[in-house]
Design an enzyme around this catalytic site. Structure first.
Site, short mmCIF file in Angstrom:
data_model
loop_
_atom_site.label_atom_id
_atom_site.label_comp_id
_atom_site.label_asym_id
_atom_site.label_seq_id
_atom_site.Cartn_x
_atom_site.Cartn_y
_atom_site.Cartn_z
N GLU A 173 0.82 -1.22 0.00
CA GLU A 173 0.00 0.00 0.00
C GLU A 173 0.85 1.27 0.00
O GLU A 173 0.62 2.20 0.77
CB GLU A 173 -0.97 -0.01 1.18
CG GLU A 173 -2.02 -1.10 1.06
CD GLU A 173 -3.09 -1.07 2.16
OE1 GLU A 173 -2.97 -0.23 3.08
OE2 GLU A 173 -4.03 -1.88 2.10
N GLU A 292 -5.63 -8.48 -0.45
CA GLU A 292 -6.37 -8.08 0.76
C GLU A 292 -7.82 -7.84 0.36
O GLU A 292 -8.09 -6.95 -0.46
CB GLU A 292 -5.80 -6.82 1.42
CG GLU A 292 -4.50 -7.02 2.16
CD GLU A 292 -4.10 -5.81 3.00
OE1 GLU A 292 -5.00 -5.15 3.56
OE2 GLU A 292 -2.89 -5.54 3.08
#
Length: 503
Positions: A173, A292
């Site tokens: 991320e 995710e």
């Protein structure tokens, strides 16, 4: 009763499922590791301190790959702290979740746990506070057989044979300003490019995952993917996707439509990957690692407040969402969406596996382990969703919600396991008010008979499981019949259905 029609033909092939789409994720976060998979001294734990009941449930889910050690955690992770004699490992400030990391469980211990769980590791490297050299050192420690500084260090640590980790995530991320060591798209693209080049010099057999956008709503999506893949296209195999959903407005109908957003997200990333391929005159497809995904919203405000006001605990109870029935329905819908894109989504990780936004929970202070509502759709998909995904042709009523138009009452996909001569239909009736009759044309699958119809249903959308009682569990029902190659099924309102046929 409303009616839907579906035709399934074994000629309408999407792709063979890569079993790694049924992966999961364990991060050094909250009670996922300590008090989750690892509780030394507990009568329920084995000689290595691993919870045997938790391992049994993980094996029940049949998880082929687990992403480790994060997550946000990885962006300030010093892997050297997690190996070697346990008594010599330092305790560090863990910046992502403002906790203390004791490093009692590290790379080698987790590898041993994975072996017991019949799974493999997807390793993430720290591209937040570290970079190329650190990633190469870690890869050498894990995969090189011996005779070098870091491979010999592994051998001194009691691990003679290489771990042979085949999938590596290039950071986590990195587009998010919450990430320690956050980068802009050009900074990340260059760093990931050079890291990937160096890592593949050490082990050309590894598969690399370039960081995609943290979610669909990021202001830089999809420019982030287009720009970063411009740097990494020649060196990586996947781009990552992350997405969590929540019923923030307490609107069940709109909540169950969120899998349509997930579908559009996947289509947009595929289009962006193919744009980069065309721009570079490339020959390979960049596939997707949806590493995710889950429902996550129940505890966010309380978690943020706890980390702000009372930080620096060992394994504090964070992100311990208690899932209800409607959460399980959306998880089932998300799994159907992943299967429908099996031609490009080759890996996926439900985040996470134990205690932290997880299908498996353990009571605090060494109590029993139990299955959350979301455990069951994942178990069904992982168990029966192996084989060739077939594209169903569907006629279904539709409805509008507050934020979505033309939401199909029926969401469904079929997986044909030719080797076992089995066909499994996964179906959700998204209509929360009316049952549905589903007529399925199966004439191309001559000789197949109905094996079972399993359903997960409840009249209470908010009902949860607990350590004391699992109120939401699948059950076999007699709601499907076959005649002359056509199957009639009754799908109750707001239900998850698994219909299995065998030759």
């Amino acid at each position: 009763m409303k009616q839907a029609k579906m035709m399934i033909d074994k000629a309408f092939k999407i792709s063979e499922v890569d079993k790694r789409i049924y992966g999961s994720f364990i991060e050094h976060l909250g009670r996922a590791v300590y008090d989750g998979i690892y509780q030394p001294g507990n009568p329920l734990s084995d000689e290595d301190g691993f919870r045997k009941d938790v391992l049994e449930m993980v094996r029940e889910l049949n998880v082929p790959i687990v992403r480790y050690p994060g997550g946000n955690f990885v962006s300030n992770f010093f892997w050297e702290d997690s190996v070697g004699p346990v008594e010599e490992r330092p305790t560090r400030l863990e910046l992502a979740w403002r906790s203390l990391e004791t490093n009692k469980i590290g790379l080698n211990e987790f590898s041993k746990w994975l072996e017991k769980a019949n799974s493999e590791m997807m390793m993430a490297v720290n591209l937040g506070t570290r970079g190329v050299a650190d990633a190469c050192n870690l890869l050498e420690y894990c995969n090189h057989p011996g005779g070098t500084k870091y491979s010999d260090m592994r051998i001194r640590h009691g691990v003679k044979d290489p771990h042979n980790v085949k999938v590596w995530c290039l950071g986590n991320e990195m587009d998010g300003d919450w990430q320690v060591g956050h980068k802009n798209m050009h900074e990340y693209g260059r760093l990931a490019q050079e890291t990937a080049k160096a890592m593949k010099l050490i082990d050309p057999s590894i598969e690399l995952v370039s960081c995609g956008s943290s979610n669909l709503d990021m202001p830089t999506f999809p420019e982030w993917e287009a720009t970063t893949l411009g740097y990494t296209y020649d060196h990586v195999d996947f781009v990552s996707m992350h997405q969590y959903y929540g019923n923030l407005n307490n609107d069940t109908e709109d909540f169950l439509a969120l899998s349509d957003d997930m579908d559009q997200f996947i289509r947009s990333v595929i289009a962006t990957c193919d744009f980069v391929k065309a721009k570079k005159r490339g020959k390979k497809d960049i596939n997707l690692s949806f590493d995710e995904w889950n429902v996550w919203f129940h505890t966010r405000e309380a978690d943020d407040e706890f980390m702000e006001k009372d930080p620096w605990h060992i394994a504090p109870p964070l992100l311990e969402d208690q899932y209800n029935f409607e959460d399980a329905l959306l998880v089932g819908l998300m799994l159907i969406t992943l299967m429908k894109h099996a031609d490009r989504v080759k890996m996926a990780c439900m985040a996470q596996l134990v205690n932290v936004i997880a299908p498996i929970m353990t009571e605090k202070d060494g109590g029993k382990a139990w299955r959350q509502t979301i455990f069951y759709p994942f178990m069904h998909a992982s168990r029966y969703g192996r084989g060739m995904v077939l594209q169903p042709v569907i006629e279904t009523p539709v409805h509008d919600t507050k934020e979505h138009e033309n939401v199909t009452d029926l969401s469904s996909v079929a997986v044909w396991n030719q080797e076992k001569e089995e066909l499994t239909i996964f179906a959700v009736n998204r209509n929360t008010k009316e049952d549905m009759e589903l007529i399925t044309d199966l004439r191309s699958l001559e000789g197949y008979h109905l094996e079972e119809h399993i359903v997960l249903e409840s009249n209470d959308m908010k009902i949860c499981n607990s350590a004391g009682e699992e109120l939401v569990m699948p059950k076999p029902v007699q709601r499907s019949t076959m005649e002359d190659g056509k199957m009639t099924s009754m799908l109750t309102k707001a239900s998850w259905n698994v219909i299995r046929l065998k030759k």
